[in-house]
Design an enzyme around this catalytic site. Structure first.
Site, PDB file in Angstrom:
ATOM      1  N   ARG A  51     -12.933   6.569  -7.621  1.00 19.04           N
ATOM      2  CA  ARG A  51     -11.545   6.937  -7.967  1.00 19.04           C
ATOM      3  C   ARG A  51     -11.408   8.454  -7.923  1.00 19.04           C
ATOM      4  O   ARG A  51     -10.411   8.994  -7.453  1.00 19.04           O
ATOM      5  CB  ARG A  51     -11.158   6.394  -9.347  1.00 19.04           C
ATOM      6  CG  ARG A  51      -9.811   6.920  -9.817  1.00 19.04           C
ATOM      7  CD  ARG A  51      -9.134   6.134 -10.938  1.00 19.04           C
ATOM      8  NE  ARG A  51     -10.032   5.576 -11.902  1.00 19.04           N
ATOM      9  CZ  ARG A  51     -10.724   6.286 -12.826  1.00 19.04           C
ATOM     10  NH1 ARG A  51     -10.601   7.596 -12.905  1.00 19.04           N
ATOM     11  NH2 ARG A  51     -11.529   5.679 -13.666  1.00 19.04           N
ATOM     12  N   TYR A 103      14.842   6.686   1.477  1.00 12.67           N
ATOM     13  CA  TYR A 103      14.244   5.351   1.466  1.00 12.67           C
ATOM     14  C   TYR A 103      14.593   4.645   0.144  1.00 12.67           C
ATOM     15  O   TYR A 103      14.462   5.251  -0.937  1.00 12.67           O
ATOM     16  CB  TYR A 103      12.726   5.474   1.638  1.00 12.67           C
ATOM     17  CG  TYR A 103      12.011   4.168   1.427  1.00 12.67           C
ATOM     18  CD1 TYR A 103      12.376   3.021   2.140  1.00 12.67           C
ATOM     19  CD2 TYR A 103      10.976   4.057   0.494  1.00 12.67           C
ATOM     20  CE1 TYR A 103      11.728   1.813   1.930  1.00 12.67           C
ATOM     21  CE2 TYR A 103      10.328   2.857   0.288  1.00 12.67           C
ATOM     22  CZ  TYR A 103      10.713   1.731   1.006  1.00 12.67           C
ATOM     23  OH  TYR A 103      10.083   0.536   0.793  1.00 12.67           O
TER      24      TYR A 103
HETATM   25  O1  P1T Z   1       5.710   1.982   1.739  1.00  6.83           O
HETATM   26  P1  P1T Z   1       5.017   3.215   1.207  1.00  6.83           P
HETATM   27  O2  P1T Z   1       3.799   3.606   1.947  1.00  6.83           O
HETATM   28  O3  P1T Z   1       4.819   3.156  -0.279  1.00  6.83           O
HETATM   29  O4  P1T Z   1       6.013   4.452   1.475  1.00  6.83           O
HETATM   30  C1  P1T Z   1       7.299   4.534   0.910  1.00  6.83           C
HETATM   31  C2  P1T Z   1       8.199   5.368   1.770  1.00  6.83           C
HETATM   32  C3  P1T Z   1       8.422   6.693   1.433  1.00  6.83           C
HETATM   33  N1  P1T Z   1       9.198   7.486   2.197  1.00  6.83           N
HETATM   34  C4  P1T Z   1       9.798   7.037   3.302  1.00  6.83           C
HETATM   35  C5  P1T Z   1      10.651   7.953   4.111  1.00  6.83           C
HETATM   36  C6  P1T Z   1       9.606   5.711   3.712  1.00  6.83           C
HETATM   37  O5  P1T Z   1      10.207   5.306   4.847  1.00  6.83           O
HETATM   38  C7  P1T Z   1       8.803   4.850   2.917  1.00  6.83           C
HETATM   39  C8  P1T Z   1       8.602   3.417   3.276  1.00  6.83           C
HETATM   40  N2  P1T Z   1       9.597   2.936   4.131  1.00  6.83           N
HETATM   41  C9  P1T Z   1       9.697   1.650   4.589  1.00  6.83           C
HETATM   42  C10 P1T Z   1       8.859   0.664   4.250  1.00  6.83           C
HETATM   43  C11 P1T Z   1      10.817   1.405   5.511  1.00  6.83           C
HETATM   44  O6  P1T Z   1      10.829   0.380   6.219  1.00  6.83           O
HETATM   45  O7  P1T Z   1      11.711   2.267   5.580  1.00  6.83           O
END
Ligand code: P1T
Length: 384
Positions: A51, A103
């Site tokens: 970790r 997002y």
């Molecule tokens: O899914 P994750 O790895 O936790 O990331 C989140 C995230 C953060 N910022 C942006 C700009 C993102 O597009 C995303 C995740 N987005 C999608 C899953 C999507 O389909 O837009």
């Protein structure tokens, strides 16, 4: 040659990397271990517990720092876990100014997790830097920027925002997921923190969920490392290996994503059944000048609205696609299509989401690196 002198296309392959110390393996082995033998309490070879640190994850973190022109990289279990660590730098009562079009999961994290702990979030159209300035008050601590935004493809002037942040002694974080360091390097433009959903273009093959942070400042890096270790949402060794492998082809993939993206954006714009196409490469895109200045090209993400369309019609188009896969996520080698209102942005209340343009008829494309003619034919048959 010193690493600083390497150009981007070399850094993605060599940046922060050296052959493995044990046997000279050129790719870092997947150190699938939770712990490390000690000869006496506290005496070990630099690693104690995975970790806190793991050699495969360290190799990825060094690569991330190198390609974003930072000094310290941190790899997390997901993009949202990386964001979570940044917000944990704050105290109850602190305020954050964020992009109003971002997002949906980021919005949910801010509103439904951190507001409970007394952190206040303001959302505004950051294309107008004045909108940010108007919200700054003594409680403001962080400006959270996403550019280009997901899914409306607005582009925010990073240099102008960073000047405002510095003037007011605020931290500035940039979600660089859509652009990647191939297209823009926010630390060079004055940002303090770069964040990635490495699940997307950095990994590039839709086979992992990983997050990343990169910073230049040592004190900030120490604070974030403390949170990474103390909260524990770290990236595992296998996923670290996969993202590291993905990064090695980032430049060639991005080149094709951008080229295919341009062809698809133009095809959609000329299509008689399409009302509106959101892509920053068009000269009539409201932020085209900023995009041309701060990005090396315009990327492979495109959103569009079919003419006279509604929820049902937009859904029926994405259902008909055969080469594009209807799926959440983006940035992989394969083309994906999504319906933000019911998928990626469903966690944003309808009235909030529509204010920033995420209407029921909006379709989002992540243009992959297939033969562009196949992609165009697929869109042609689905749009009809
Ligand atoms: O899914 P994750 O790895 O936790 O990331 C989140 C995230 C953060 N910022 C942006 C700009 C993102 O597009 C995303 C995740 N987005 C999608 C899953 C999507 O389909 O837009």
């Amino acid at each position: 040659m010193s690493e600083k002198k390497l150009r981007f296309n070399s850094k993605v392959i060599h940046g922060g990397q050296s052959p493995d110390k044990a046997y000279g393996a050129v790719m870092p082995p997947i150190y699938q271990t939770s712990t490390y033998a000690q000869t006496s309490p506290g005496e070990h070879m630099g690693f104690e517990y995975s970790r806190s640190a793991n050699p495969t994850r360290s190799a990825l973190e060094n690569s991330l720092a190198s390609i974003e022109n930072g000094k310290y990289g941190l790899a997390f279990a997901s993009g949202l876990a990386a964001m979570d660590a940044v917000i944990k730098l704050l105290e109850p009562g602190d305020e954050v100014i964020s992009t109003n079009d971002l997002y949906g999961g980021s919005y949910r994290l801010f509103r439904q997790i951190f507001e409970k702990y007394g952190i206040k979030f303001h959302f505004t159209g950051m294309q107008e830097v004045g909108n940010i300035a108007a919200l700054i008050n003594p409680k403001t601590k962080l400006i959270w920027v996403e550019t280009p935004t997901n899914p409306m493809m607005n582009v925010i002037d990073l240099k102008a925002v960073s000047e405002l942040a510095k003037l007011n002694k605020l931290l500035m974080a940039v979600d660089n997921t859509f652009a990647t360091p191939y297209l823009q390097q926010p630390l060079d433009l004055g940002a303090d923190i770069v964040m990635h959903s490495a699940t997307k273009y950095l990994g590039g093959h839709s086979d992992v969920v990983v997050g990343a942070l990169v910073v230049k400042d040592e004190v900030l890096a120490e604070k974030l490392y403390f949170i990474q270790n103390a909260s524990g949402a770290v990236c595992g060794p296998m996923d670290s290996f996969l993202v590291l492998r993905g990064i090695k082809t980032l430049h060639v993939r991005m080149e094709r994503h951008c080229e295919n993206g341009m062809h698809i954006a133009k095809f959609l714009k000329e299509h008689p059944k399409i009302e509106k196409v959101y892509w920053p490469g068009f000269e009539d895109h409201p932020n085209h000048d900023i995009a041309a200045r701060q990005m090396n090209a315009f990327g492979g993400m495109i959103s569009f609205i079919p003419k006279g369309s509604n929820f049902k019609e937009a859904v029926s188009i994405v259902e008909k696609l055969k080469v594009f896969t209807l799926a959440e996520s983006l940035g992989g080698v394969e083309s994906l299509a999504g319906h933000p209102a019911s998928m990626t942005h469903a966690s944003i209340p309808k009235n909030e989401r529509e204010k920033s343009g995420v209407v029921d008829s909006l379709i989002r494309l992540s243009v992959g690196i297939e033969d562009v003619q196949d992609l165009i034919s697929d869109l042609e048959q689905a749009i009809g």
